[in-house]
Structures are given as C-alpha cells and as structure tokens.
Design a protein around this motif. Structure first.
Motif, mmCIF file in Angstrom:
data_model
loop_
_atom_site.group_PDB
_atom_site.id
_atom_site.type_symbol
_atom_site.label_atom_id
_atom_site.label_comp_id
_atom_site.label_asym_id
_atom_site.label_seq_id
_atom_site.Cartn_x
_atom_site.Cartn_y
_atom_site.Cartn_z
ATOM 1 N N PHE A 173 12.648 4.217 -24.625
ATOM 2 C CA PHE A 173 12.996 4.396 -23.210
ATOM 3 C C PHE A 173 13.618 3.112 -22.650
ATOM 4 O O PHE A 173 14.648 3.154 -21.979
ATOM 5 N N TYR A 174 12.990 1.975 -22.926
ATOM 6 C CA TYR A 174 13.533 0.698 -22.450
ATOM 7 C C TYR A 174 14.941 0.464 -23.006
ATOM 8 O O TYR A 174 15.844 0.021 -22.293
ATOM 9 N N GLU A 175 15.124 0.760 -24.290
ATOM 10 C CA GLU A 175 16.449 0.569 -24.906
ATOM 11 C C GLU A 175 17.505 1.436 -24.212
ATOM 12 O O GLU A 175 18.649 1.010 -24.037
ATOM 13 N N PHE B 186 9.017 -7.366 -7.417
ATOM 14 C CA PHE B 186 8.307 -8.401 -8.169
ATOM 15 C C PHE B 186 6.845 -8.489 -7.751
ATOM 16 O O PHE B 186 6.512 -8.405 -6.577
ATOM 17 N N GLU B 187 5.981 -8.684 -8.758
ATOM 18 C CA GLU B 187 4.534 -8.760 -8.567
ATOM 19 C C GLU B 187 4.135 -10.172 -8.128
ATOM 20 O O GLU B 187 4.948 -11.094 -8.156
ATOM 21 N N GLY B 188 2.830 -10.325 -7.809
ATOM 22 C CA GLY B 188 2.377 -11.580 -7.228
ATOM 23 C C GLY B 188 1.669 -12.540 -8.156
ATOM 24 O O GLY B 188 1.109 -13.539 -7.712
ATOM 25 N N GLU B 189 1.669 -12.263 -9.465
ATOM 26 C CA GLU B 189 0.850 -13.080 -10.358
ATOM 27 C C GLU B 189 1.720 -13.910 -11.293
ATOM 28 O O GLU B 189 2.725 -13.443 -11.816
ATOM 29 N N TYR C 116 10.086 2.367 -13.564
ATOM 30 C CA TYR C 116 8.900 1.820 -14.247
ATOM 31 C C TYR C 116 9.204 1.051 -15.527
ATOM 32 O O TYR C 116 8.377 0.992 -16.423
ATOM 33 N N VAL C 117 10.374 0.436 -15.605
ATOM 34 C CA VAL C 117 10.643 -0.515 -16.689
ATOM 35 C C VAL C 117 10.072 -1.863 -16.255
ATOM 36 O O VAL C 117 10.358 -2.342 -15.147
ATOM 37 N N LYS C 118 9.259 -2.468 -17.111
ATOM 38 C CA LYS C 118 8.615 -3.743 -16.767
ATOM 39 C C LYS C 118 9.516 -4.897 -17.183
ATOM 40 O O LYS C 118 9.912 -4.998 -18.349
ATOM 41 N N VAL C 119 9.843 -5.748 -16.216
ATOM 42 C CA VAL C 119 10.758 -6.866 -16.478
ATOM 43 C C VAL C 119 10.038 -8.194 -16.292
ATOM 44 O O VAL C 119 8.955 -8.268 -15.712
ATOM 45 N N LYS C 120 10.676 -9.277 -16.786
ATOM 46 C CA LYS C 120 10.088 -10.614 -16.662
ATOM 47 C C LYS C 120 11.179 -11.629 -16.347
ATOM 48 O O LYS C 120 12.344 -11.447 -16.720
ATOM 49 N N ALA C 121 10.768 -12.695 -15.662
ATOM 50 C CA ALA C 121 11.662 -13.822 -15.378
ATOM 51 C C ALA C 121 10.785 -15.057 -15.219
ATOM 52 O O ALA C 121 9.585 -14.935 -14.961
ATOM 53 N N ILE D 54 15.574 -6.553 -24.495
ATOM 54 C CA ILE D 54 14.119 -6.476 -24.623
ATOM 55 C C ILE D 54 13.639 -7.743 -25.314
ATOM 56 O O ILE D 54 14.121 -8.103 -26.386
ATOM 57 N N ASP D 55 12.699 -8.427 -24.668
ATOM 58 C CA ASP D 55 12.168 -9.670 -25.227
ATOM 59 C C ASP D 55 11.163 -9.350 -26.342
ATOM 60 O O ASP D 55 10.747 -8.199 -26.519
ATOM 61 N N GLU D 56 10.717 -10.391 -27.071
ATOM 62 C CA GLU D 56 9.797 -10.156 -28.195
ATOM 63 C C GLU D 56 8.453 -9.588 -27.757
ATOM 64 O O GLU D 56 7.744 -8.948 -28.540
ATOM 65 N N ASP D 57 8.074 -9.794 -26.487
ATOM 66 C CA ASP D 57 6.805 -9.231 -26.001
ATOM 67 C C ASP D 57 6.971 -7.801 -25.481
ATOM 68 O O ASP D 57 6.033 -7.208 -24.944
ATOM 69 N N GLY D 58 8.171 -7.253 -25.626
ATOM 70 C CA GLY D 58 8.407 -5.863 -25.225
ATOM 71 C C GLY D 58 8.861 -5.693 -23.788
ATOM 72 O O GLY D 58 9.192 -4.587 -23.367
ATOM 73 N N LEU D 59 8.874 -6.789 -23.005
ATOM 74 C CA LEU D 59 9.355 -6.697 -21.618
ATOM 75 C C LEU D 59 10.860 -6.960 -21.585
ATOM 76 O O LEU D 59 11.450 -7.463 -22.539
ATOM 77 N N VAL D 60 11.476 -6.601 -20.468
ATOM 78 C CA VAL D 60 12.934 -6.638 -20.386
ATOM 79 C C VAL D 60 13.395 -7.840 -19.564
ATOM 80 O O VAL D 60 12.883 -8.097 -18.474
#
Length: 445
Positions: free
Chosen positions: A374-376, A387-390, A403-408, A426-432
C-alpha cells in the motif's frame, strides 16, 4: 480534595481513551491536578479492557507500577474488565475501588475516603441498568481527538463479551455530537476520530428506545458541515452497516478522509456463521470494491481473529488467501482467547494454542506485506500530513489523510500542523520520507 493529584492509564480501544479523558475532566472540576502515570499521585485510575487475556494480565502489572511510585496511593479500576469481573479486580493487591459500566462516570462521588482498603470496594451495576448514554471525547493527549458517538452493542457474536461489559446499543443525540465536535475544533485540534462500540448502529436508543432517530449517514453528513474541522476519520465500522451511500458521501465530503477500518474476523463463511457475524465474505468483497471504485487511494484496515473453535487448516488458508487477494492495506490480528460466559467458550474442536500462535504470526507477516505494498502504491503522490506531538528518536511522525505514516527530522514547529507533501521513498523502518510541496518557514532546508 483540592491540591491532590490524579493519574490515568488506559488499556484497550479508542473508545476507552475518549472515556478516560471525560473521567479526567470530572477530576479537574473537583480541583485535582492531573499528572503523568509515572509520577507520584494520590489516586491512580486504570481504565481496563477485556478483549484479550493479555489486557487482563496487564492490569496487575500496571497496579504494581503505581504502587512502586506511591505505595499509599488510592488505586481505582474502571472499564470493561471492571464490569465483567469486579471481584477479580478487587482482589488484586493494592486495588481500593472498582467501578462498573455506569458508575465510572460518577467516579468522584465515591471518593469520600482515600484510605487504603484490604480488599477493593465494588460498585457495579447489573449490565441491564447500563441503558443511558454518557458522551465523551478525548483531547490534550494527542493531535487528534476521539469523539464517542455510540456505546454498547446488540449483536450476539459468539466470542464477544462487549455486550456483557457495556450493555445495549445506545447513541448520543445528534446535537450533542455536533456541539462536542465544535468544542474540539475550537481547541485547535485538527482531526476527530469517531468512536463507539458499534458506530454503524448510530441513532438507536437515542432517547431510551430502540428506534433509530438518525442514521449513521445522517451523522456523517451533519459532522461534515461543522466549521473548523480539518479532518474526520471513521474508526471501526461493521461491514453490514457501512452502506454504499456512506462510502459515496465520504468520497465527496469536505472533511472525511479516505480511511476505513472494517472488521472481517474470518474469510471463511463457515467460521463467520459459527461466530454469528451478520454478513458473509461476499458482502465484505462488495464493500472493499465499492470503496476502491470511488476512492482508489483509500486505506482499508481489517480485523481478523485466528484460532476460533472449529477453524481447521483449510478454514485458515481460506482466510489467508481471501485476505491476500483482497485490495486492503493492513490487518489487526487477534488470537482467539476463551472468554467466560460466551457461547464460543463452550464449543468443541478447540484449536491448540500453539496452532493459534502460528496462524497469528502468518497473518501478521501478511499484514506487513500488505502495508508495504500500500505504501509503495502511494510513492509519488501528493498528500496532506498532520504531524504528531512526540519526538521519537530525533524524528517527528505524521499521517496522511489515507493513513500513510511518514517521518521527518524532529521539529517542534511542525506539531499539530497540516502540510502538503510529496511522498518520496520508504525508509528502512517502513515509514515514508517526503518533500514538502511548499516548505514551511519553520523548517530548515
């Protein structure tokens, strides 16, 4: 009571999170200060779940955590497990008070004396008495709020204790839901998740009867008109209650996002019948196809139970192959566990625990494969991210509308903000990872 501190721990579902927030506000109204569960408090409130055995066991661990911080604290158990097995909770070392389904919302009425008890005091109604509705929503804990619209369930699934723990299906009045949504929006929260036990049954028993005053579609249409809500997300909804009209409306709506979580429980019609589910797998296929027809990029999550009594290897493979071929995005896999006072617990052909665990592992592997695919499929798309707060190990996470989980890299200026991005890899931890379409000023290049 003023000056005293209270801490909360929530097990289980989004509905429990919304109710914990409501209970916490009742403490605040009485002059209590809320602190983190890891901090010293005068009262620790644990909101329990009974969906899995694991949740039962975790309760004891959490009580011990509270006692380590303050051995003299007053410990209260509330929630589903508290309604189903109050004596069991009350007998846990350190527990002082156990409140059932209706009593938990009047929790501060039971706090006349905070001295420790040798055995937990129980206030628990017969579940038939849980026939009134208490609205609730969560905020302050996250960038999204969980808004409770419905409680209880009239379904008789053979494995489920929820009707025993929460009572009959009943709903909030439409005007109350809309007022709560407007309140949440006014606090600057960008996303509201609709929650309940069986939210597709919304409208039933609104005024203490079983007739539907409104439908779930009425609710969705009305919420879509509330000013200031950026995003509305439907949590778990039964496939037989997710009507095509609702799917079509979500596709065209202002605020509802293309994300559905639809319990399947089994891909075998034989097992669905034994579970007393209210649909066959053919209807489930129809719902998925309808969603994908009008929202090709929609995210679809699926609940599935493995190891139900009578589930043969053939039944399990039927489920596995059914899910493998279906255009869905991820699974929530539950290993069947016997629950007291349910018909399934009395059934023959019990599946060995070892086999249940093996099947669970296989489906979790399939879920990872489905999520990755799905992410691909989303790489290269433009999307809106909240963006989340943590700060998680130097990164900030967020979710697209589907609902695709992203990171920065962590940047506090991004918390609780919405930005348009282009999904890159997609990063090595599975997030985008992504690029901002319009780089915000607060974000360093």
């Amino acid at each position: 009571m003023n000056g005293k501190k209270v801490a909360f721990y929530t097990l289980g579902c989004k509905l429990n999170f919304s109710e914990t927030s409501t209970i916490a506000r009742s403490f605040k109204d009485e002059g209590f200060a809320r602190v983190d569960f890891s901090e010293e408090a005068d009262i620790y409130v644990i909101n329990t779940c009974s969906v899995t055995d694991n949740a039962d066991k975790r309760f004891k661990t959490i009580v011990k955590q509270a006692q380590k911080v303050n051995e003299n604290a007053f410990v209260i158990g509330v929630g589903c497990y508290a309604q189903l097995k109050p004596e069991e909770l009350a007998a846990v070392d350190g527990v002082d008070l156990v409140l059932g389904a209706t009593e938990k919302f009047k929790i501060t009425d039971y706090l006349n004396d905070l001295s420790k008890n040798d055995f937990g005091e129980i206030h628990s109604c017969e579940i038939q008495e849980a026939d009134f509705y208490v609205g609730s929503y969560s905020f302050g804990d996250r960038t999204r709020a969980f808004l409770k619209v419905q409680d209880g369930c009239d379904y008789k699934c053979t494995y489920c204790t929820i009707p025993l723990a929460r009572g009959i299906s009943r709903s909030d009045k439409l005007e109350n839901v809309l007022n709560n949504a407007a309140e949440i929006s006014a606090k600057g929260i960008k996303e509201i998740v609709l929650t309940g036990v069986n939210i597709g049954d919304y409208g039933k028993g609104e005024f203490g009867n079983k007739k539907h005053q409104h439908t779930f579609l009425d609710l969705v249409k009305s919420l879509d008109e509330v000013e200031g809500i950026e995003r509305l997300r439907i949590s778990s909804i039964e496939p037989n209650l997710l009507k095509n009209e609702t799917i079509d409306f979500v596709a065209e709506s202002n605020s509802f996002v293309p994300h559905f979580h639809i319990p399947l429980q089994s891909g075998s019609n034989d097992i669905l019948k034994a579970m007393r589910r209210r649909y066959m797998r053919e209807l489930y296929v129809n719902r998925v196809e309808q969603i994908k027809a009008v929202m090709p990029d929609a995210c679809i999550g699926v609940d599935v139970i493995v190891g139900f009594p009578g589930e043969t290897d053939e039944h399990f493979l039927e489920t596995y192959n059914f899910l493998n071929e279906l255009d869905i995005s991820y699974l929530h896999v539950f290993t069947y566990s016997e629950r007291d006072n349910t018909p399934a617990a009395e059934m023959d052909q019990v599946v060995p625990v070892k086999v249940r665990k093996k099947r669970s592992k296989m489906l979790r592997g399939l879920s990872a494969k489905k999520r990755r695919a799905f992410y691909e499929s989303q790489i290269g798309n433009k999307a809106s991210v909240l963006f989340e707060g943590e700060n998680k190990k130097g990164y900030i996470h967020g979710f697209t509308e589907n609902y695709v989980k992203v990171k920065a890299p962590w940047n506090p200026a991004l918390v609780n903000t919405l930005h348009e991005v282009e999904l890159k890899e997609i990063d090595e931890d599975g997030l985008v990872r992504f690029d901002f379409v319009h780089k915000p000023q607060a974000v360093a290049v």
